[in-house]
Motif scaffolding. Sequence first.
Motif, PDB file in Angstrom:
ATOM      1  N   ASP A  11      39.066  47.131  35.804  1.00 31.94           N
ATOM      2  CA  ASP A  11      38.791  48.008  36.951  1.00 31.94           C
ATOM      3  C   ASP A  11      37.928  47.297  37.992  1.00 31.94           C
ATOM      4  N   VAL A  12      36.965  46.522  37.496  1.00 29.87           N
ATOM      5  CA  VAL A  12      36.095  45.777  38.415  1.00 29.87           C
ATOM      6  C   VAL A  12      36.911  44.751  39.201  1.00 29.87           C
ATOM      7  N   LEU A  13      37.792  44.055  38.515  1.00 33.87           N
ATOM      8  CA  LEU A  13      38.640  43.070  39.187  1.00 33.87           C
ATOM      9  C   LEU A  13      39.503  43.737  40.249  1.00 33.87           C
ATOM     10  N   GLU A  14      40.034  44.874  39.954  1.00 39.57           N
ATOM     11  CA  GLU A  14      40.870  45.594  40.922  1.00 39.57           C
ATOM     12  C   GLU A  14      40.042  46.026  42.134  1.00 39.57           C
ATOM     13  N   GLN A  15      38.807  46.456  41.891  1.00 40.49           N
ATOM     14  CA  GLN A  15      37.932  46.846  43.003  1.00 40.49           C
ATOM     15  C   GLN A  15      37.620  45.648  43.904  1.00 40.49           C
ATOM     16  N   VAL A  16      37.372  44.510  43.279  1.00 43.51           N
ATOM     17  CA  VAL A  16      37.098  43.294  44.055  1.00 43.51           C
ATOM     18  C   VAL A  16      38.318  42.910  44.888  1.00 43.51           C
ATOM     19  N   ARG A  17      39.494  43.020  44.319  1.00 42.66           N
ATOM     20  CA  ARG A  17      40.722  42.723  45.065  1.00 42.66           C
ATOM     21  C   ARG A  17      40.852  43.608  46.291  1.00 42.66           C
ATOM     22  N   TYR A  31      44.100  36.720  47.990  1.00 46.24           N
ATOM     23  CA  TYR A  31      42.955  37.530  47.583  1.00 46.24           C
ATOM     24  C   TYR A  31      42.865  37.685  46.060  1.00 46.24           C
ATOM     25  N   LYS A  32      43.995  37.632  45.380  1.00 41.13           N
ATOM     26  CA  LYS A  32      43.971  37.761  43.917  1.00 41.13           C
ATOM     27  C   LYS A  32      43.309  36.545  43.278  1.00 41.13           C
ATOM     28  N   LYS A  33      43.628  35.364  43.789  1.00 38.62           N
ATOM     29  CA  LYS A  33      43.009  34.143  43.255  1.00 38.62           C
ATOM     30  C   LYS A  33      41.515  34.102  43.554  1.00 38.62           C
ATOM     31  N   VAL A  34      41.149  34.489  44.782  1.00 40.48           N
ATOM     32  CA  VAL A  34      39.730  34.498  45.147  1.00 40.48           C
ATOM     33  C   VAL A  34      38.965  35.478  44.263  1.00 40.48           C
ATOM     34  N   ALA A  35      39.542  36.643  44.003  1.00 40.97           N
ATOM     35  CA  ALA A  35      38.888  37.655  43.172  1.00 40.97           C
ATOM     36  C   ALA A  35      38.644  37.142  41.756  1.00 40.97           C
ATOM     37  N   ILE A  36      39.648  36.508  41.185  1.00 47.14           N
ATOM     38  CA  ILE A  36      39.511  35.976  39.823  1.00 47.14           C
ATOM     39  C   ILE A  36      38.425  34.904  39.772  1.00 47.14           C
ATOM     40  N   LEU A  37      38.433  34.019  40.758  1.00 48.72           N
ATOM     41  CA  LEU A  37      37.443  32.933  40.793  1.00 48.72           C
ATOM     42  C   LEU A  37      36.032  33.492  40.940  1.00 48.72           C
ATOM     43  N   LEU A  38      35.877  34.437  41.828  1.00 47.87           N
ATOM     44  CA  LEU A  38      34.570  35.038  42.076  1.00 47.87           C
ATOM     45  C   LEU A  38      34.027  35.718  40.819  1.00 47.87           C
ATOM     46  N   VAL A  39      34.851  36.538  40.180  1.00 50.18           N
ATOM     47  CA  VAL A  39      34.423  37.271  38.987  1.00 50.18           C
ATOM     48  C   VAL A  39      34.130  36.316  37.831  1.00 50.18           C
ATOM     49  N   SER A  40      34.978  35.319  37.648  1.00 51.28           N
ATOM     50  CA  SER A  40      34.781  34.388  36.529  1.00 51.28           C
ATOM     51  C   SER A  40      33.486  33.615  36.677  1.00 51.28           C
ATOM     52  N   GLN A  41      33.146  33.207  37.914  1.00 55.41           N
ATOM     53  CA  GLN A  41      31.925  32.428  38.118  1.00 55.41           C
ATOM     54  C   GLN A  41      30.676  33.270  37.907  1.00 55.41           C
ATOM     55  N   ILE A  42      30.690  34.496  38.366  1.00 57.80           N
ATOM     56  CA  ILE A  42      29.509  35.344  38.208  1.00 57.80           C
ATOM     57  C   ILE A  42      29.305  35.745  36.749  1.00 57.80           C
ATOM     58  N   LEU A  43      30.385  35.985  36.039  1.00 57.04           N
ATOM     59  CA  LEU A  43      30.276  36.384  34.636  1.00 57.04           C
ATOM     60  C   LEU A  43      30.230  35.189  33.670  1.00 57.04           C
ATOM     61  N   ASN A  44      30.417  33.987  34.215  1.00 52.62           N
ATOM     62  CA  ASN A  44      30.426  32.775  33.371  1.00 52.62           C
ATOM     63  C   ASN A  44      31.478  32.838  32.275  1.00 52.62           C
ATOM     64  N   ILE A  45      32.663  33.267  32.646  1.00 52.31           N
ATOM     65  CA  ILE A  45      33.763  33.296  31.687  1.00 52.31           C
ATOM     66  C   ILE A  45      34.987  32.626  32.305  1.00 52.31           C
ATOM     67  N   ASP A  46      35.912  32.236  31.463  1.00 56.51           N
ATOM     68  CA  ASP A  46      37.123  31.558  31.905  1.00 56.51           C
ATOM     69  C   ASP A  46      37.980  32.476  32.769  1.00 56.51           C
ATOM     70  N   LYS A  47      38.677  31.895  33.729  1.00 56.07           N
ATOM     71  CA  LYS A  47      39.532  32.692  34.626  1.00 56.07           C
ATOM     72  C   LYS A  47      40.619  33.442  33.862  1.00 56.07           C
ATOM     73  N   LYS A  49      40.406  34.665  30.902  1.00 57.32           N
ATOM     74  CA  LYS A  49      39.762  35.812  30.252  1.00 57.32           C
ATOM     75  C   LYS A  49      39.582  36.972  31.236  1.00 57.32           C
ATOM     76  N   VAL A  50      39.290  36.638  32.486  1.00 56.97           N
ATOM     77  CA  VAL A  50      39.139  37.676  33.514  1.00 56.97           C
ATOM     78  C   VAL A  50      40.422  38.491  33.649  1.00 56.97           C
ATOM     79  N   VAL A  51      41.542  37.800  33.574  1.00 60.28           N
ATOM     80  CA  VAL A  51      42.838  38.451  33.765  1.00 60.28           C
ATOM     81  C   VAL A  51      43.278  39.221  32.517  1.00 60.28           C
ATOM     82  N   LEU A  52      43.046  38.637  31.349  1.00 62.59           N
ATOM     83  CA  LEU A  52      43.627  39.185  30.120  1.00 62.59           C
ATOM     84  C   LEU A  52      42.760  40.220  29.420  1.00 62.59           C
ATOM     85  N   GLU A  53      41.444  40.062  29.484  1.00 54.07           N
ATOM     86  CA  GLU A  53      40.574  40.941  28.698  1.00 54.07           C
ATOM     87  C   GLU A  53      40.049  42.091  29.557  1.00 54.07           C
TER      88      GLU A  53
END
Length: 289
Positions: A11-17, A31-47, A49-53
């Motif tokens: 839900d957070v990823l969708e809001q960022v998009r 915008y989808k790629k930017v959103a994934i990159l932004l979220v992954s860097q702030i949460l310190n997790i793999d890109k 993982k952002v998409v799948l989990e």
Amino acid sequence: MNGSTGKKLGDVLEQVREILKPYCVENGEDYKKVAILLVSQILNIDKTKVVLEKELTVEEEDYQRIISAAKKYTMDYPLQYCTNKAYFMGLEFYVDENVLIPRFDTETLIEIAIELFEGKENLRFLDIGTGSGCIAIALCKFLPCKVVAVDISENVLKIAKKNAELNEVKDRIEFVKSNLFKNIPSLHKFDAIFSNPPYISEEEFSRLDKRVLKEPKQALFAKENGLYYFCEIAKNAKQYLKKGGYLIFEVGYSQAHQVKRILQDFGYVDIKSKKDLNNIERCVYATLG
């Protein structure tokens, strides 16, 4: 990322998009790629993982940081300032609007250092205009050296010190507040002096990308058609270099010839350049005879 907010990563990823979409579409970005990159860097997790989990729970503090970063991105700030993260020579750095964002082009300086000094011991280097500290820190990571890193700004030096601690080399770097060589005793002699000085001319400055314009002007702009700091450093560096020591500059995309001439005029020898990955003469270096 365990928390009680009830906000799921999907839900957070969708809001960022949704926040990014109008801005990115207008500027021709994905915008989808930017959103994934932004979220992954702030949460310190793999890109991935952002998409799948999607069911992972996001803590409130992280959620607020993510939303704030997304909104900041839509105000023309570089992604690195939004996430406070940049990468250089495979190392992570904290960055904010006080410092220039480390660039892959500058890695050419470190490549030259490794070529010149690999296998040598007890090296002493000077880094002029250290900014985020990326050059000094990378030198310590790849070579057995100690570095004096100078900058004119106390705020900048605080960030460089933070990055030295982050990368576990703080005991090998001496940070000095100085306008070029002003506070460096001339009895200090170095195997090499490195600098990625401001080198953008006033004419070029007006044509910079809007995101680059968010970076500190004092780290970008130089008078005398962008050549001022090359002249000042080359003129004074000789009294700080060991015999056979090197002066190593990063230069602008069309400045190599002019910087070579400056070094020649000040009596340096064995003047060379090295191209970056874009086949641009990115660094110019020379030695004392």
